[in-house]
Design an enzyme around this catalytic site. Structure first.
Site, PDB file in Angstrom:
ATOM      1  N   SER A 126     -10.148   1.157   2.149  1.00 28.05           N
ATOM      2  CA  SER A 126      -9.086   0.817   1.209  1.00 28.05           C
ATOM      3  C   SER A 126      -9.637  -0.076   0.107  1.00 28.05           C
ATOM      4  CB  SER A 126      -7.955   0.078   1.934  1.00 28.05           C
ATOM      5  OG  SER A 126      -7.027  -0.471   1.028  1.00 28.05           O
ATOM      6  N   TYR A 150      -4.948  -6.946   6.994  1.00 29.92           N
ATOM      7  CA  TYR A 150      -5.344  -5.610   6.546  1.00 29.92           C
ATOM      8  C   TYR A 150      -6.612  -5.676   5.706  1.00 29.92           C
ATOM      9  CZ  TYR A 150      -4.901  -0.859   4.714  1.00 29.92           C
ATOM     10  OH  TYR A 150      -5.131   0.451   4.389  1.00 29.92           O
ATOM     11  N   LYS A 195     -10.216  -3.849   6.753  1.00 29.47           N
ATOM     12  CA  LYS A 195     -10.878  -2.841   5.924  1.00 29.47           C
ATOM     13  C   LYS A 195     -12.226  -3.340   5.408  1.00 29.47           C
ATOM     14  CE  LYS A 195      -7.989   0.551   6.330  1.00 29.47           C
ATOM     15  NZ  LYS A 195      -8.376   1.805   7.005  1.00 29.47           N
TER      16      LYS A 195
END
Length: 243
Positions: free
Chosen positions: A135, A148, A152
């Site tokens: 991402s 998150y 990633k």
């Protein structure tokens, strides 16, 4: 240029929805034979019929189940590590259980699947390719995305280590790093102009990605046309991370 994937068997995790589903369709159109992992049994049955894919309902966070699945896996030429989850929380409200869930699925499970896929390729003498679906959150700070972003970024670090260790054995490893991608779920999540418009304003191309715009670069990295590309983290973000 050769983007075709005839006679290539590729495993896609997280294949029953979102970006993973579009990747499965795109790879099939390019001639690949697919093995699909997912949790939605009904969708897997549907994909088995529509794509002629080999499918398995599987929780990839269960290491024993993953190892068992690979015990009977045919020879692979590629892996797309697409299964993942997201949790949104501010830094002052982050919870240990959310961090654990993010790292378990987005990093630990992806590493275990990559381990098994690479071992499969080596056992069958295949020079394969692994693509991790990361991402833009790995590359920049996004408010409310502490766990998150961390998960990633860890995936991208994993990509580089896998590249270093597997490259001498003939296996390439790369990541793709999409911006907001308009899956049905994302379309609902970003429908509020107050949330959507500031993000769009930060993307030089002025729009979000379509799932197809993520799937085709994945196909390229799996193909012979990317034969000298390994260890890269490719933004698919309309220029968002260029700031």
């Amino acid at each position: 240029m050769n983007f075709e994937l005839q006679e290539k068997r590729i495993l896609v995790t997280g294949a029953t929805s979102g970006i993973g589903l579009d990747i499965a369709w795109s790879l099939t159109e390019l001639g690949a034979e697919l093995v699909l992992f997912g949790r939605n049994r009904d969708k897997l049955v549907e994909l088995e019929q529509e794509l002629g894919a080999r499918t398995l309902a599987l929780d990839i966070t269960d290491e024993a189940a993953v190892s068992e699945a690979f015990a009977e896996m045919p020879a692979l030429d590629g892996l797309v590590n697409c299964a993942g989850i997201s949790r949104l929380e501010s830094a002052l409200r982050v919870r240990a259980e959310d961090l654990d869930a993010l790292m378990t699925t987005n990093v630990r499970a992806a590493a275990i699947v990559a381990r098994e896929a690479a071992a499969n390729m080596l056992a069958h003498g295949r020079h394969g390719s692994i693509v991790n679906v990361s991402s833009q959150a790995a590359m920049v700070a996004l408010e409310g995305h502490l766990g998150y972003c961390a998960s990633k970024a860890a995936m991208d670090a994993m990509t580089r280590v896998l590249c270093l260790e597997l490259g001498p054995k003939g296996i390439r490893v790369n990541s793709v790093n999409p911006t907001v991608t308009l899956t049905p779920m994302a379309e609902r999540a970003w429908s509020d102009p107050a949330k959507r418009d500031p993000m769009l304003a930060a993307i030089p191309l002025g729009r979000f990605a379509t799932p197809r715009e993520v799937a085709l670069p994945v196909a390229f990295l799996l193909s012979r046309s990317a034969s000298m590309i390994s260890g890269t983290c490719l933004p698919i973000d309309g220029g968002y991370t260029a700031h």
